[in-house]
Enzyme design. Structure first.
Site, mmCIF file in Angstrom:
data_model
loop_
_atom_site.group_PDB
_atom_site.id
_atom_site.type_symbol
_atom_site.label_atom_id
_atom_site.label_comp_id
_atom_site.label_asym_id
_atom_site.label_seq_id
_atom_site.Cartn_x
_atom_site.Cartn_y
_atom_site.Cartn_z
ATOM 1 N N HIS A 1 -4.337 6.288 7.040
ATOM 2 C CA HIS A 1 -4.205 5.865 8.429
ATOM 3 C C HIS A 1 -5.244 6.582 9.263
ATOM 4 C CE1 HIS A 1 -2.455 4.813 12.279
ATOM 5 N NE2 HIS A 1 -1.870 3.844 11.619
ATOM 6 N N ASP B 1 2.853 -0.165 6.675
ATOM 7 C CA ASP B 1 2.650 -1.489 6.086
ATOM 8 C C ASP B 1 2.833 -1.524 4.586
ATOM 9 O OD1 ASP B 1 2.401 -2.986 8.323
ATOM 10 O OD2 ASP B 1 0.367 -2.270 8.660
#
Ligand code: CMC
Length: 428
Positions: free
Chosen positions: A307, A364
């Site tokens: 991320h 996700d």
């Protein structure tokens, strides 16, 4: 006295104001830098550039903190409803009971879309990706509600545009899916809550009534809350920058939907499942893909890992992992891709390459797994993300407009050819 930093360029010292956020974050205010020094700053990908001062979402990537309007994401995901969070993000405070009832009613009575919308749906080939359909249909709302084109109208009109968007996106999203399936669309059922109504529009068939499972509706509620805002990410910055030209909310949000579509952003949840399927179809050799992800000559990356801002853990992933376990247990899903996901997660979390780079599963990684277990088809995953992110986009657009922010217009450092003379084609 105001805090400043000193910048020395060619022996000249400039005072650069320091801005301190409410959580102690520091920023150098370089808005006058070019005028004072002739220099700009260069920060490709805006990894270190603040584009605004915002009071909506606080995120500390090192500590794994995410708060909407000061409220920890863990508390909101556990205790609140998605529309309540939407109200909080957009209007800045949790609604009182009466305010919340009024807001829910307003969203509920606008769930129908104009019947002419069907003609637009009919124009799309049946294999159209629902994200393309969604962004086009959201843009088309300007045609059905032309007064929304001028976003500077009265607060009441702006609110109506906001409510319409929240109300109609689930209908458009579900209809995009039905079009892809070649099934007749389901009209909204205003007796159902926001999440249950969406599930009904997705899954009800003329031949079979869909019974909403509360565990599934609850997991969807959590997923939407977890995705509701994430400060200045790619799609949100897009909404703000597009909206800064004073285009309508609908078109700014349509631009955000397109930005979200990419596999490095919202498209990652779809990419996760595609990756798991590819591993399964290739014989299930997980180590092979872990090695591929580490090979600098191979563009392959482990989707759902890493991320831009969370460098220790993604707080949303922690919450959603638990919801994923609950949904899988309740629905009794037996899916080889889910087994591969579990094993991949274990291997990658122990692997030195991933440990050294602080690469953890992001939200996700798990959201794709839950959506798959719910029976939501892969191409719809990013649509689900868009549905969740909508209140954040609206809140950020509203804040940008209320703060009267100037049109977004970055600068660049030109590295192309210097001036040269045109050469006619027969002499080249
Ligand atoms: N697999 C393998 N290596 C990776 C991965 C990955 N998923 N992510 C980052 N790396 C490596 C990268 O190669 C680099 O290595 P090195 O330092 O040796 O060159 C290092 O980790 C740092 O990567 P980066 O590209 O500088 O990190 P970034 O902050 O620019 O990118 C990211 C963040 C999310 C785009 C990236 O981690 C990625 O591509 N992940 C896979 C896609 C994904 O899951 N995206 C969803 C993000 S969460 C949803 C959202 O909030 O939008």
């Amino acid at each position: 006295m105001a805090e400043t930093a000193q910048l020395i360029i060619d022996g000249n010292t400039y005072e650069v104001p320091i801005i301190t956020g409410s959580e102690g974050e520091k920023a150098l205010d370089i808005s006058k830098l070019r005028a004072q020094t002739g220099h700009i700053t260069l920060d490709i990908g805006y990894k270190n550039t603040g584009s605004t001062q915002s009071a909506i979402t606080f995120l500390d990537g090192e500590k794994g903190i995410l708060r909407y309007r000061g409220y920890p994401i863990e508390q909101l995901a556990e205790q609140s409803e998605f529309l309540e969070v939407a109200y909080l993000l957009i209007y800045g405070a949790l609604p009182a009971k009466k305010e919340y009832e009024e807001f829910k009613n307003a969203v509920t009575i606008h769930t129908l879309v104009h019947e002419d919308t069907q003609k637009i749906f009919d124009g799309f080939p049946s294999n159209s990706h629902p994200m393309g359909v969604l962004s086009s249909l959201v843009s088309s709302l300007t045609a059905f509600y032309p007064r929304s084109i001028d976003p500077g109208r009265t607060p009441q009109e702006v609110n109506r545009t906001i409510v319409r968007l929240l109300a109609k996106i689930p209908t458009i999203a579900a209809w995009a899916y039905k079009g892809e399936m070649g099934h007749p669309v389901n009209y909204p059922n205003n007796e159902l809550d926001y999440c249950s109504n969406f599930l009904h529009m997705l899954f009800s068939l003329p031949t079979e009534k869909y019974e909403v499972d509360p565990v599934v509706a609850d997991a969807l509620n959590k997923l939407l809350i977890l995705h509701a805002d994430h400060e200045q990410n790619c799609s949100t910055s897009t909404v703000r920058i597009v909206g800064s030209s004073h285009t309508s909310l609908y078109t700014a949000v349509a631009a955000g939907i397109n930005a979200l579509w990419g596999p490095l952003h919202g498209g990652a949840n779809q990419a996760v499942i595609e990756m798991l399927e590819a591993i399964r179809n290739d014989g299930g050799d997980i180590q092979k893909y872990v090695k591929k992800a580490q090979d600098k000559d191979d563009p392959f990356r482990l989707m759902g890992f890493g991320h831009r801002v969370y460098k220790n853990f993604d707080p949303r992933a922690k919450i959603i992992k638990k919801a994923a376990d609950d949904v899988l247990a309740k629905l009794g899903v037996d899916d080889p891709c889910l087994d591969i996901a579990k094993e991949l997660e274990e291997i990658a979390l122990r692997d030195q390459y991933f440990v050294d780079r602080n690469l953890y599963p992001n939200v996700d990684f798990y959201s794709g797994i839950i959506y798959r277990a719910m029976g939501i088809p892969t191409e719809m995953f990013t649509v689900m993300f868009a549905l969740g992110r909508l209140p954040g986009w609206i809140a950020q657009w509203k804040e940008m407009r209320e703060n009267q922010e100037p049109i977004g217009r970055p600068r660049q450092v030109y590295i192309g050819e210097t001036e040269r003379d045109y050469v006619s084609i027969d002499k080249r």
